[in-house]
Motif scaffolding. Sequence first.
Motif, PDB file in Angstrom:
ATOM      1  N   MET A 222       8.436   3.502   4.093  1.00 38.14           N
ATOM      2  CA  MET A 222       8.405   2.961   5.447  1.00 38.14           C
ATOM      3  C   MET A 222       9.257   1.700   5.536  1.00 38.14           C
ATOM      4  SD  MET A 222       5.078   2.406   7.790  1.00 38.14           S
ATOM      5  CE  MET A 222       5.087   1.518   9.326  1.00 38.14           C
TER       6      MET A 222
ATOM      7  N   ARG B 252       1.933   4.666  12.240  1.00 37.42           N
ATOM      8  CA  ARG B 252       1.015   4.122  11.246  1.00 37.42           C
ATOM      9  C   ARG B 252      -0.049   5.141  10.843  1.00 37.42           C
ATOM     10  NH1 ARG B 252       0.685  -1.274  10.610  1.00 37.42           N
ATOM     11  NH2 ARG B 252      -1.579  -1.257  10.614  1.00 37.42           N
TER      12      ARG B 252
ATOM     13  N   ARG C  38       0.844  -1.214   0.000  1.00 37.18           N
ATOM     14  CA  ARG C  38       0.000   0.000   0.000  1.00 37.18           C
ATOM     15  C   ARG C  38       0.864   1.242   0.000  1.00 37.18           C
ATOM     16  NH1 ARG C  38      -4.018  -0.459   4.871  1.00 37.18           N
ATOM     17  NH2 ARG C  38      -4.798   1.512   4.082  1.00 37.18           N
TER      18      ARG C  38
ATOM     19  N   ALA D 188       9.246  -6.685   5.875  1.00 40.99           N
ATOM     20  CA  ALA D 188       8.134  -6.808   4.919  1.00 40.99           C
ATOM     21  C   ALA D 188       8.616  -6.808   3.475  1.00 40.99           C
ATOM     22  CB  ALA D 188       7.099  -5.695   5.143  1.00 40.99           C
ATOM     23  N   LEU D 189       9.697  -7.533   3.224  1.00 42.17           N
ATOM     24  CA  LEU D 189      10.153  -7.673   1.840  1.00 42.17           C
ATOM     25  C   LEU D 189       9.255  -8.687   1.148  1.00 42.17           C
ATOM     26  CD1 LEU D 189      13.996  -7.891   2.494  1.00 42.17           C
ATOM     27  CD2 LEU D 189      12.650  -5.869   1.927  1.00 42.17           C
TER      28      LEU D 189
ATOM     29  N   ALA E  38       1.621   7.177   8.338  1.00 48.16           N
ATOM     30  CA  ALA E  38       1.753   6.410   7.089  1.00 48.16           C
ATOM     31  C   ALA E  38       0.428   6.257   6.357  1.00 48.16           C
ATOM     32  CB  ALA E  38       2.322   5.030   7.404  1.00 48.16           C
ATOM     33  N   GLY E  39      -0.677   6.412   7.083  1.00 45.51           N
ATOM     34  CA  GLY E  39      -1.985   6.207   6.474  1.00 45.51           C
ATOM     35  C   GLY E  39      -2.498   4.794   6.649  1.00 45.51           C
ATOM     36  N   LEU E  40      -1.805   4.013   7.463  1.00 40.12           N
ATOM     37  CA  LEU E  40      -2.236   2.627   7.705  1.00 40.12           C
ATOM     38  C   LEU E  40      -3.264   2.543   8.825  1.00 40.12           C
ATOM     39  CD1 LEU E  40       1.280   0.931   7.434  1.00 40.12           C
ATOM     40  CD2 LEU E  40      -0.515   0.962   5.706  1.00 40.12           C
TER      41      LEU E  40
ATOM     42  N   ASN F  96       9.733  -6.202  10.626  1.00 38.47           N
ATOM     43  CA  ASN F  96      10.103  -7.491  10.006  1.00 38.47           C
ATOM     44  C   ASN F  96      10.489  -7.303   8.545  1.00 38.47           C
ATOM     45  OD1 ASN F  96       7.660  -6.976   8.899  1.00 38.47           O
ATOM     46  ND2 ASN F  96       6.670  -8.868   9.534  1.00 38.47           N
TER      47      ASN F  96
ATOM     48  N   PHE G 182       9.742  -1.565   7.896  1.00 37.81           N
ATOM     49  CA  PHE G 182       9.003  -2.290   8.932  1.00 37.81           C
ATOM     50  C   PHE G 182       9.945  -3.081   9.832  1.00 37.81           C
ATOM     51  CE2 PHE G 182       6.018  -1.520   5.566  1.00 37.81           C
ATOM     52  CZ  PHE G 182       4.813  -1.316   6.201  1.00 37.81           C
TER      53      PHE G 182
ATOM     54  N   PRO H 157      -2.133   5.578   1.727  1.00 37.31           N
ATOM     55  CA  PRO H 157      -0.691   5.494   2.021  1.00 37.31           C
ATOM     56  C   PRO H 157       0.168   5.788   0.790  1.00 37.31           C
ATOM     57  CG  PRO H 157      -1.840   3.663   3.033  1.00 37.31           C
ATOM     58  CD  PRO H 157      -2.844   4.383   2.195  1.00 37.31           C
ATOM     59  N   GLY H 158      -0.263   5.306  -0.350  1.00 35.71           N
ATOM     60  CA  GLY H 158       0.512   5.516  -1.573  1.00 35.71           C
ATOM     61  C   GLY H 158       0.567   6.971  -1.987  1.00 35.71           C
TER      62      GLY H 158
ATOM     63  N   ASP I 275       3.889   1.399  -1.073  1.00 35.59           N
ATOM     64  CA  ASP I 275       4.546   1.472  -2.389  1.00 35.59           C
ATOM     65  C   ASP I 275       3.600   2.011  -3.463  1.00 35.59           C
ATOM     66  OD1 ASP I 275       7.054   0.698  -1.674  1.00 35.59           O
ATOM     67  OD2 ASP I 275       6.797  -1.412  -2.166  1.00 35.59           O
TER      68      ASP I 275
ATOM     69  N   ARG J  71      12.866   5.559  -3.712  1.00 35.93           N
ATOM     70  CA  ARG J  71      11.688   6.370  -4.064  1.00 35.93           C
ATOM     71  C   ARG J  71      11.962   7.872  -4.006  1.00 35.93           C
ATOM     72  NH1 ARG J  71       7.075   4.505  -1.430  1.00 35.93           N
ATOM     73  NH2 ARG J  71       6.480   6.693  -1.327  1.00 35.93           N
TER      74      ARG J  71
ATOM     75  N   SER K 247       8.081  -0.071  -6.181  1.00 35.84           N
ATOM     76  CA  SER K 247       7.327   1.186  -6.039  1.00 35.84           C
ATOM     77  C   SER K 247       7.546   2.092  -7.249  1.00 35.84           C
ATOM     78  CB  SER K 247       7.741   1.905  -4.758  1.00 35.84           C
ATOM     79  OG  SER K 247       9.103   2.250  -4.824  1.00 35.84           O
TER      80      SER K 247
ATOM     81  N   ARG L  43      14.661  -0.116  -0.560  1.00 33.33           N
ATOM     82  CA  ARG L  43      13.302   0.080  -1.050  1.00 33.33           C
ATOM     83  C   ARG L  43      12.783   1.463  -0.645  1.00 33.33           C
ATOM     84  NH1 ARG L  43       8.962  -4.503   0.394  1.00 33.33           N
ATOM     85  NH2 ARG L  43       9.051  -3.510   2.422  1.00 33.33           N
TER      86      ARG L  43
END
Lengths: 293, 387
Positions: B80, B48, A189, B86-87, B51-53, B84, B82, B73-74, A191, B151, B100, B147
Motif C-alpha cells: 500500500m 482500507r 502492519r 508513511a515512510l 487492505a485489512g486496516l 503521506n 499512503f 493486513p500482513g 509490511d 515485495r 517488509s 517499498r
Amino acid sequence: MTTDNPPVATRRRRRGVDRTPWGTYALLAVFMVIFLFPVYYLFVGSFESPSQTLDGLRAAIPSSLTLANYHSLSQTFFSSTITGSLRGFYTVSTLVSALVVAGGLIVNSLAGYALARMQFRGRRFLLLLVIVLVIIPFEAIAVPLYYMLNGLRNTLIVQALPFVGSAFSIYLFYTFFLNLPPQLEEAARIDGAGPWRTFVQIILPNAKPAFASVAILSFIQIWSSYLWPLMMTSQPNVYPLSIAIGNLIKQQSTPNYGEMFAFGVLLVVPMAVFFVVFQRWFIRSVASLGVKG
Amino acid sequence: MSEIVLRHVSKTYDNGYHAIHDVDLTVREGEFMVVVGPSGCGKSTLLRMVAGLESISDGEVLIGGHVVNDFTPGERDLAMVFQNYALYPHMTVEKNIAYSLKLRKFPKSEIDRRVREAAEILSLTEYLGQRPGRLSGGQRQRVAMGRAIVREPKAFLMDEPLSNLDAKLRVQMRSEILQIQRRVGVATLYVTHDQVEAMTMGDRVTVLRAGVLQQCDTAQVLYDRPVNVFVASFVGSPSMNLLHATLSDDATRLRVGTQTLDVAGAGPRPRLASYAGREVIVGIRPEDLTLEGPGEVLSGHVGHIEALGSELIVHFGMDARNYVVEDKGGSAEEAEELLEETALTEHVRNVARVGPRSAIATGESISFRVNMERAHFFDATTGESIW
C-alpha cells in the motif's frame, strides 16, 4: 526600475520594528540572576570555609576556594555500618532511580500507547482515571501505601515501586502517541509486523523525545524524593542521598553549612549530567508539544 | 491469479454510520482500477477494508481467489502507498524498502538484489543511504513506490498518493506510477478525489458517492454514457451544464427557460418518448456548445471569461434554472435520496469552451450552437440517465 519608496527593511527600521528590545533583555537578565543565583551560591559556597559561606553577599565572590567541605564530608560518611557511606548512598539512589526510570519507560509507554491507539472497552474511563490521578499528590496516598508495603521496608524495591507507574508519564506518552501519524503503524502492519514488533521497531525509535522527557522528569522526581524513603527506610545501607543529607543536618549540633552546600552539589550533579545527556530530545519534545497545543 | 474481488461489501461503524453500501467490484489481474469520488464518499474506507486496516461489516473481499476477511493486513500480501507516504523516518531509504522483506525472512542477498533493482527503476540508487526527511516530496513518493514493488505483492493499493505533490510533479508521477504498474503487472486499486487523475490513469474508473458505487467503466464510457446525473457532473472538467427543462407533449422539443430546442437531432433515445410532457434535466458538455456551425441555438449573457491560451472558458448565465448536484459526502441513505435542486436563475452557472481567439466580451449577449447529438437527458426525480 526606480521607485520613491524605500525598501521594506529600511522602512521597518525607521519605524523601530527591528530595534533591539533592550527592555525585554533587561527583564530577562533580572529573572536569570534570580533563578541562577541560588545554584551559583550552592556551588561557590561548597568550596568556601564555613565562616565564608554565610558571609552575606561577599560569599558570592570568594577570596579563596577549598575542598575542605568535601573532605570532611567523605570523612563523616566513610563508615558504611554506622552512618552509611557516600558510595552507598549513591549506589542506592542510582539503583532506585534506574529501576524507576527503566520500569517507568516500559510500563508507562505501553499504557500510553494502548490508550492512544487501541480500541477496547473502558478505554475512555481509564483515560479519565489517568487524568484524575495526575492531580492527586503523592503525599495524599503515602500513608495507605505505607501500610500496603510495610513488609518491604528497608529494601530498594519499595523505594522504587510506587513511582514506576506514573499517571503523568502515561498522559505524556498518550499525547505524544496521539500525534504520531497512524499511517506509520498501518504501513508496518501491511509490511507484516505484529503489534509488538511495530511498537519496538517503528513507534519506539520515533518516540525518543517522549522517552527522554519521561526519563528526565521521573529521574528528577525519584532522585530528589524525600518523604517516601524517609517513611520506608531506617537503615543506613538503604539510605538514598536525599535521606543522607537530611541526616547530616540532623546530626550536627552546630550546622556546618559548607558541608551542607557540598552535599547539595553532590546531590545535584548527577541530575545535571542526566539532563545534559537527554536534553536534546527533551527540548524537542517540549517544543513539539508547544506547537501542537 | 491476483484479482481483487469485492462481493456485497458494506461497512457500518459502531455509531451506526453507514460508510460503504453493498459494493460489488472486481479489479482484474494487471488492471489499474481507480476509485474516485468527492471527499467523504467512502473511497479510502473501501481501500482500507481491502487492505485489512478496517473490518468488513458485511460481504466478502477476495484476493487471488481467497476470501481474506479474517486475514491480517500482513497476511493479505498487498502493498500500500499512503497519502503521506508513511515512510519510517528513522530508517534509511534502503531499510524502508527492505523492511517488509526482512520481516518475511528473505535471504540477505535476495533483499539486496530486490532493493537495488527497485532503486534503479525508481532512480533512487544514490539516495539509499539517506533518511526520508532529507528527500523531496517526489523522492519520498518514489521510496513509497519502491517499498511497494519490492515485495512483488498480489496487488497494489494506493490512497491518494499524489495529493501532496505540486501540480507539475503530480503529472510526472502519474506516468511514472503507471509505467511501474505496467511493468509489475499486478491488480491495482487506486483512490483519488481528482477526477482528472482518475480519467488519465485508470484502465477503469469506479465512481463512488456516499458509499454507493455509481458506475464502473472506462473513462470514455463514464464521460460519454454516465448512468446518472451525479456521474455526469462529477466526470469532466469543466463540469457538464445541467439545466431544468420540459419535454413537449410530442417529445420533439425541449423547453429550457424561455428557449426551445429541437430534440430530433438528439440521436436514438427510445426511453425519451416516455418523458413526453414531463420535466427532465438536460446536460450539455462545455465543448458541445460552439459559436458557429449547425445545431440548436441557446442564448445567454457572458459572465466572465477565463483565457487559458489554448481555449477560452466562457461562464455564462441563462434564463433557465440550473440543476445543482449535491456532491458532499454523506450517508448511503442520503445518497439514495433525491438529488437536491436549487433555483439559481440569475447566476452564471453555465460553461462553454470556445476557440482562443473568439470575439467575446464580458457582459455581452451570446448565442451558442448546441450539438444535440451529444446532449444528455436525466430523469428529474431519480437523476438516472435516459437512453
